[in-house]
Motif scaffolding. Structure first.
Motif, PDB file in Angstrom:
ATOM      1  N   MET A   1      55.224  37.439  21.612  1.00 24.80           N
ATOM      2  CA  MET A   1      55.494  36.906  22.961  1.00 24.80           C
ATOM      3  C   MET A   1      54.527  35.742  23.250  1.00 24.80           C
ATOM      4  O   MET A   1      53.319  35.919  23.085  1.00 24.80           O
ATOM      5  N   PRO A   2      55.051  34.570  23.615  1.00 19.74           N
ATOM      6  CA  PRO A   2      54.158  33.442  23.899  1.00 19.74           C
ATOM      7  C   PRO A   2      53.228  33.761  25.084  1.00 19.74           C
ATOM      8  O   PRO A   2      53.621  34.447  26.017  1.00 19.74           O
ATOM      9  N   LEU A   3      52.003  33.244  24.990  1.00 15.93           N
ATOM     10  CA  LEU A   3      51.009  33.557  26.030  1.00 15.93           C
ATOM     11  C   LEU A   3      50.998  32.503  27.138  1.00 15.93           C
ATOM     12  O   LEU A   3      51.046  31.308  26.848  1.00 15.93           O
ATOM     13  N   LYS A   4      50.920  32.966  28.369  1.00 15.23           N
ATOM     14  CA  LYS A   4      50.753  32.019  29.494  1.00 15.23           C
ATOM     15  C   LYS A   4      49.282  32.046  29.892  1.00 15.23           C
ATOM     16  O   LYS A   4      48.773  33.074  30.342  1.00 15.23           O
ATOM     17  N   ILE A   5      48.643  30.910  29.661  1.00 15.51           N
ATOM     18  CA  ILE A   5      47.177  30.854  29.813  1.00 15.51           C
ATOM     19  C   ILE A   5      46.795  29.866  30.917  1.00 15.51           C
ATOM     20  O   ILE A   5      47.368  28.770  31.010  1.00 15.51           O
ATOM     21  N   VAL A   6      45.830  30.253  31.750  1.00 11.26           N
ATOM     22  CA  VAL A   6      45.274  29.338  32.765  1.00 11.26           C
ATOM     23  C   VAL A   6      43.808  29.097  32.398  1.00 11.26           C
ATOM     24  O   VAL A   6      43.071  30.050  32.118  1.00 11.26           O
ATOM     25  N   VAL A   7      43.398  27.829  32.370  1.00 10.67           N
ATOM     26  CA  VAL A   7      41.992  27.520  32.058  1.00 10.67           C
ATOM     27  C   VAL A   7      41.352  26.818  33.248  1.00 10.67           C
ATOM     28  O   VAL A   7      41.926  25.871  33.806  1.00 10.67           O
ATOM     29  N   GLY A   8      40.168  27.270  33.637  1.00 13.92           N
ATOM     30  CA  GLY A   8      39.435  26.628  34.733  1.00 13.92           C
ATOM     31  C   GLY A   8      38.537  25.536  34.192  1.00 13.92           C
ATOM     32  O   GLY A   8      37.744  25.777  33.283  1.00 13.92           O
ATOM     33  N   ILE A   9      38.696  24.329  34.735  1.00 12.96           N
ATOM     34  CA  ILE A   9      37.777  23.250  34.312  1.00 12.96           C
ATOM     35  C   ILE A   9      37.139  22.634  35.554  1.00 12.96           C
ATOM     36  O   ILE A   9      37.787  22.443  36.575  1.00 12.96           O
TER      37      ILE A   9
END
Ligand code: FAD
Length: 273
Positions: A1-9
């Motif tokens: 299953m493709p991952l939904k990723i959020v990155v804080g910058i």
């Protein structure tokens, strides 16, 4: 299953050139070049590695003034799919509590996410609070100082390692979860021209003000910040003498240096005065 990723910058002043207003104790930001917090580029790299390996979608979020759009363009240049800039005067003056609350609410608005990745800490405030606080607002598990992320697809878990002085800890993180990436754990990839052009042409960057987030003004910005910096004390300025020994003879130079140090009271010779 493709991952939904959020990155804080975070968009931070380049601290090699930052100075502090001695009267107010605040950073002098005007005219100071800013960059993406270097540790956050390592977090972006971790997200992109997961995407390369398992497929997925990476969204970068940044709470910052409008100029930070350049930072989002930079990480889109590295391969991030889209950027969200959280920007409004109402968010200004936020301490870590108000910042983490706003970021958590933005992540909730993004909605469908498996993993949030943050940097280890920032180079301007460096509290390392935000990761733990965002996880706490979102009520998801959190691991700090993570390296080598591996997705266990059939169990929908993230295998995370933490390198300690004399051992390696291995965790299985239930998703959705949040990890802060250890500093120096990887080398961020370069920006590609194709991706950078995509950022400029397709503009995959949205800007959310408090109109979109609709947060209580008492929970954001200065009003939502219980932290008060009572006083900033500066180290006393010690003037440098900058004496240079110019003659080339190393023996004489060493003798001269010892004499100068003794004279200044910085060195005592046993049996000397
Ligand atoms: C009373 C008070 C007033 C302040 N007023 C201001 C102000 O007016 N302007 C100002 O710029 N700062 C202000 N600050 C500092 C501000 O609170 C922090 O910069 C901010 O909360 C983030 O904390 P940090 O930099 O220590 O992040 P850390 O906790 O060290 O960061 C860890 C990780 O969290 C993520 N992260 C951190 N911040 C952001 C962000 N903004 N967007 C996306 N991801 C992020 C990154 O991945 C980062 O690597 C104030 C602080 C206090 C105590």
């Amino acid at each position: 299953m493709p991952l939904k990723i959020v990155v804080g910058i975070k968009w931070v002043p380049n601290t090699t050139s930052v100075s502090i207003d001695e009267k107010t104790g605040t950073l002098i930001r005007e005219g100071v070049p800013s960059v993406v917090n270097p540790h956050d580029l390592i977090a972006v790299e971790a997200a992109l590695k997961l995407k390369d390996r398992y497929g997925g979608h990476v969204t970068a979020i940044s709470m910052a003034p409008p100029q930070a759009i350049l930072g989002l363009e930079h990480v889109i240049g590295m391969g991030v799919d889209e950027g969200i800039l959280i920007s409004d005067r109402a968010f200004a003056g936020a301490d870590t509590l108000a910042t983490s609350y706003t970021l958590a609410k933005a992540i909730e608005k993004i909605g469908d996410y498996d993993l949030v990745i943050m940097g280890h800490e920032t180079i301007d405030s460096s509290t390392a609070h935000i990761g733990a606080q965002v996880a706490s607002w979102l009520d998801i598990p959190y691991i700090y100082y993570a390296v080598n992320l591996e997705y266990i697809e059939d169990k929908h878990l993230l295998r995370v390692r933490r390198i300690l002085e004399d051992s390696i800890e291995i965790y299985n993180l239930r998703l959705p979860g949040l990890v802060s990436i250890a500093m120096h754990s990887d080398v961020p990839r370069r920006v590609s021209l194709t991706n950078k052009l995509r950022a400029r042409i397709e503009k995959p960057i949205r800007v959310w003000s408090n109109k979109e987030l609709d947060l209580d003004p008492n929970c954001i910005g200065l009003r939502g910040s219980p932290t008060v910096v009572a006083k900033v004390e500066f180290m006393p300025k010690v003037p440098r003498k900058q004496e240079v020994y110019k003659d080339g003879d190393p023996k004489e130079a060493a003798k001269w240096l010892v004499e100068r140090l003794v004279k200044e009271g910085l060195l005592k010779i046993p049996g000397g005065e």
